[in-house]
Design an enzyme around this catalytic site. Sequence first.
Site, PDB file in Angstrom:
ATOM      1  N   HIS A 267       0.879  -1.193   0.000  1.00 31.74           N
ATOM      2  CA  HIS A 267       0.000   0.000   0.000  1.00 31.74           C
ATOM      3  C   HIS A 267       0.909   1.233   0.000  1.00 31.74           C
ATOM      4  O   HIS A 267       1.715   1.408  -0.918  1.00 31.74           O
ATOM      5  CB  HIS A 267      -0.909  -0.110   1.237  1.00 31.74           C
ATOM      6  CG  HIS A 267      -2.060   0.848   1.293  1.00 31.74           C
ATOM      7  ND1 HIS A 267      -2.433   1.673   0.265  1.00 31.74           N
ATOM      8  CD2 HIS A 267      -2.950   1.107   2.305  1.00 31.74           C
ATOM      9  CE1 HIS A 267      -3.491   2.393   0.630  1.00 31.74           C
ATOM     10  NE2 HIS A 267      -3.816   2.071   1.866  1.00 31.74           N
ATOM     11  N   HIS A 306      -2.546  -2.619  -9.568  1.00 35.30           N
ATOM     12  CA  HIS A 306      -3.508  -1.992  -8.664  1.00 35.30           C
ATOM     13  C   HIS A 306      -4.761  -2.857  -8.626  1.00 35.30           C
ATOM     14  O   HIS A 306      -5.148  -3.422  -9.644  1.00 35.30           O
ATOM     15  CB  HIS A 306      -3.873  -0.584  -9.159  1.00 35.30           C
ATOM     16  CG  HIS A 306      -4.441   0.275  -8.083  1.00 35.30           C
ATOM     17  ND1 HIS A 306      -5.769   0.254  -7.750  1.00 35.30           N
ATOM     18  CD2 HIS A 306      -3.848   1.151  -7.243  1.00 35.30           C
ATOM     19  CE1 HIS A 306      -5.968   1.096  -6.755  1.00 35.30           C
ATOM     20  NE2 HIS A 306      -4.824   1.648  -6.416  1.00 35.30           N
ATOM     21  N   ASP A 362       2.656   5.225  -6.970  1.00 35.90           N
ATOM     22  CA  ASP A 362       3.910   5.135  -6.220  1.00 35.90           C
ATOM     23  C   ASP A 362       5.146   4.940  -7.102  1.00 35.90           C
ATOM     24  O   ASP A 362       6.260   4.970  -6.597  1.00 35.90           O
ATOM     25  CB  ASP A 362       3.836   3.973  -5.219  1.00 35.90           C
ATOM     26  CG  ASP A 362       2.917   4.299  -4.059  1.00 35.90           C
ATOM     27  OD1 ASP A 362       2.933   5.469  -3.626  1.00 35.90           O
ATOM     28  OD2 ASP A 362       2.192   3.411  -3.605  1.00 35.90           O
TER      29      ASP A 362
HETATM   30  N1  CMC Z   1       4.638  -7.267 -10.100  1.00 36.13           N
HETATM   31  C1  CMC Z   1       4.521  -8.510 -10.625  1.00 36.13           C
HETATM   32  N2  CMC Z   1       3.372  -9.199 -10.678  1.00 36.13           N
HETATM   33  C2  CMC Z   1       2.275  -8.604 -10.168  1.00 36.13           C
HETATM   34  C3  CMC Z   1       2.315  -7.322  -9.596  1.00 36.13           C
HETATM   35  C4  CMC Z   1       3.554  -6.646  -9.575  1.00 36.13           C
HETATM   36  N3  CMC Z   1       3.652  -5.420  -9.060  1.00 36.13           N
HETATM   37  N4  CMC Z   1       1.086  -6.978  -9.154  1.00 36.13           N
HETATM   38  C5  CMC Z   1       0.293  -8.019  -9.440  1.00 36.13           C
HETATM   39  N5  CMC Z   1       1.017  -9.013 -10.053  1.00 36.13           N
HETATM   40  C6  CMC Z   1       0.521 -10.280 -10.584  1.00 36.13           C
HETATM   41  C7  CMC Z   1       0.210 -11.264  -9.466  1.00 36.13           C
HETATM   42  O1  CMC Z   1       1.332 -12.067  -9.186  1.00 36.13           O
HETATM   43  C8  CMC Z   1      -0.937 -12.029 -10.059  1.00 36.13           C
HETATM   44  O2  CMC Z   1      -0.418 -12.933 -11.030  1.00 36.13           O
HETATM   45  P1  CMC Z   1      -1.069 -14.414 -11.163  1.00 36.13           P
HETATM   46  O3  CMC Z   1      -2.464 -14.162 -11.650  1.00 36.13           O
HETATM   47  O4  CMC Z   1      -0.198 -15.100 -12.139  1.00 36.13           O
HETATM   48  O5  CMC Z   1      -1.030 -15.015  -9.791  1.00 36.13           O
HETATM   49  C9  CMC Z   1      -1.732 -10.984 -10.848  1.00 36.13           C
HETATM   50  O6  CMC Z   1      -0.741  -9.993 -11.206  1.00 36.13           O
HETATM   51  C10 CMC Z   1      -2.841 -10.313 -10.048  1.00 36.13           C
HETATM   52  O7  CMC Z   1      -2.272  -9.811  -8.852  1.00 36.13           O
HETATM   53  P2  CMC Z   1      -3.026  -9.748  -7.466  1.00 36.13           P
HETATM   54  O8  CMC Z   1      -2.008  -9.827  -6.387  1.00 36.13           O
HETATM   55  O9  CMC Z   1      -4.158 -10.746  -7.451  1.00 36.13           O
HETATM   56  O10 CMC Z   1      -3.641  -8.298  -7.534  1.00 36.13           O
HETATM   57  P3  CMC Z   1      -4.242  -7.512  -6.314  1.00 36.13           P
HETATM   58  O11 CMC Z   1      -5.329  -6.677  -6.838  1.00 36.13           O
HETATM   59  O12 CMC Z   1      -4.538  -8.417  -5.181  1.00 36.13           O
HETATM   60  O13 CMC Z   1      -2.992  -6.600  -5.850  1.00 36.13           O
HETATM   61  C11 CMC Z   1      -1.464  -4.843  -5.610  1.00 36.13           C
HETATM   62  C12 CMC Z   1      -2.858  -5.251  -6.107  1.00 36.13           C
HETATM   63  C13 CMC Z   1      -1.330  -3.322  -5.705  1.00 36.13           C
HETATM   64  C14 CMC Z   1      -1.311  -5.237  -4.133  1.00 36.13           C
HETATM   65  C15 CMC Z   1      -0.388  -5.540  -6.457  1.00 36.13           C
HETATM   66  O14 CMC Z   1      -0.523  -5.165  -7.808  1.00 36.13           O
HETATM   67  C16 CMC Z   1       1.015  -5.269  -5.967  1.00 36.13           C
HETATM   68  O15 CMC Z   1       1.507  -5.981  -5.085  1.00 36.13           O
HETATM   69  N6  CMC Z   1       1.726  -4.230  -6.548  1.00 36.13           N
HETATM   70  C17 CMC Z   1       3.020  -3.844  -6.053  1.00 36.13           C
HETATM   71  C18 CMC Z   1       2.893  -2.983  -4.803  1.00 36.13           C
HETATM   72  C19 CMC Z   1       2.420  -1.593  -5.118  1.00 36.13           C
HETATM   73  O16 CMC Z   1       2.919  -0.944  -6.029  1.00 36.13           O
HETATM   74  N7  CMC Z   1       1.449  -1.107  -4.326  1.00 36.13           N
HETATM   75  C20 CMC Z   1       0.931   0.244  -4.442  1.00 36.13           C
HETATM   76  C21 CMC Z   1      -0.486   0.295  -4.873  1.00 36.13           C
HETATM   77  S1  CMC Z   1      -0.996   1.932  -5.412  1.00 36.13           S
HETATM   78  C22 CMC Z   1      -0.907   2.931  -4.010  1.00 36.13           C
HETATM   79  C23 CMC Z   1      -1.936   2.616  -3.013  1.00 36.13           C
HETATM   80  O17 CMC Z   1      -3.100   2.966  -3.180  1.00 36.13           O
HETATM   81  O18 CMC Z   1      -1.580   2.011  -1.992  1.00 36.13           O
END
Ligand code: CMC
Length: 428
Positions: A267, A306, A362
Amino acid sequence: MADTLTITDNRTGKTYELPIELGVIRAMDLRQIKTGPDDFGLMTYDPAFQNTAACRSQITFIDGDQGILLYRGYPIEQLAEQSTYLETAYLILFGELPTKSELDAWVRDVTLHTMLHENIKTFMQGFQYDAHPMGIFLSTVGLLATIYPGAKKVLDEENRRLQILRLIAKVPSISAYAYRHSIGRPYIYPDNDLSFTGNFLNMLFKMTELKYRPHPVLERALDILFILHADHEQNCSTSAMRGIGSSQADPYMSLAGAAAALSGPLHGGANEAVLRMLKEIGSVKHVPEFIKRVKGGDGRLMGFGHRVYKSYDPRARIIKRTADQVFEVTGRNPLLDIALELERIALEDDYFVSRKLYPNVDFYSGLIYQAMGFPVEMFPVLFAIPRTSGWLAQWDEMMRDADQKIARPRQIYMGSPRRDYVPREQRS
Ligand code: CMC
């Protein structure tokens, strides 16, 4: 004909008509679906609330597919271009853009509440010299609950407004104290001649000069970043704010919890994690190897992806433009080339394209903060300052919402059935 959803229960052959209102069914309507008189009724299983609306809100609208973000109906691009953070905070909190006199009064009131109780200095001294500023931030916000015990009257609208004012005004002072503590410099009192962000820069960076004068480009850039971070509807920390506030805890306690949720690397801690990642990659030539590792499941490309945006985060686009203006003053951040190369490759790579992973807010913000002289540990705190207005607006909206009750999700129990206690000596 009213919108309804017809459900047939194959177990009993019974049919149920569930009303659809505003595009949702009420989860409680499912409870009528029972297999027998003792059956509790059907629930939904939704870990991480991926498909559950927990409230109705009038504050922020996001269209994740089209990359649209509106505060109270106003596009984020227009606010970033034309508004200030304090005006945007007013809009988010009170629903309308202020008139000139309303804005003047709001800015004056916030300015008059920026001072911290002197005891806070003593409290700060208790932290280790290298304590993470986010830990200091949330502990000190929690401490304010003991200084303002009247804040417990959360059902009193006027009282809520006073605490809102205090929190908006004091979070920059707390953050600046946390920073000064970490570098062993004396705390700087607010300067009422300066703008919200100008004064924040003063409290962070003033040395022996009699009057601190912020660089106008950096002051405006920080203000834009604050506008972009002010609210983002029901994200993890806002849900924490609403969840804690739903027990009628006071806003300082609730906001400390929201800040704790923000601190995680998935986050608001992501901006810090991005910078650490860019440093670790070290050079543009190592980018393909890093991308390969991420695709192989070893770590994430921080600052990408996201839960809601499945296209380019509109805030990231504005931040990228702001970065150019900041770098003209500060000089180019050498890590920018690595970030640009990561973005270029990721936007072409099928792994990221097929999962709709784009840069989020970010990805570039940390590069600006670093160029402005902030250490990486301060980045999540720089997110928390403006998000305070969003947390408080969402909390206030919840307190007015007759539909809301104490937050209390259900579970599916997967543990042992009832069994009898075994005396210690009889256990194998
Ligand atoms: N790098 C590589 N793979 C990713 C990433 C990433 N940053 N984000 C998602 N994925 C992959 C994930 O491994 C999954 O793949 P698979 O379907 O093969 O298992 C797929 O994409 C869907 O990911 P998810 O984890 O189910 O997506 P989510 O909606 O639960 O997570 C997130 C959203 C923001 C937590 C995630 O994208 C992430 O960890 N990003 C990196 C951290 C980040 O930049 N966070 C800041 C968010 S914006 C500011 C805020 O509002 O906080």
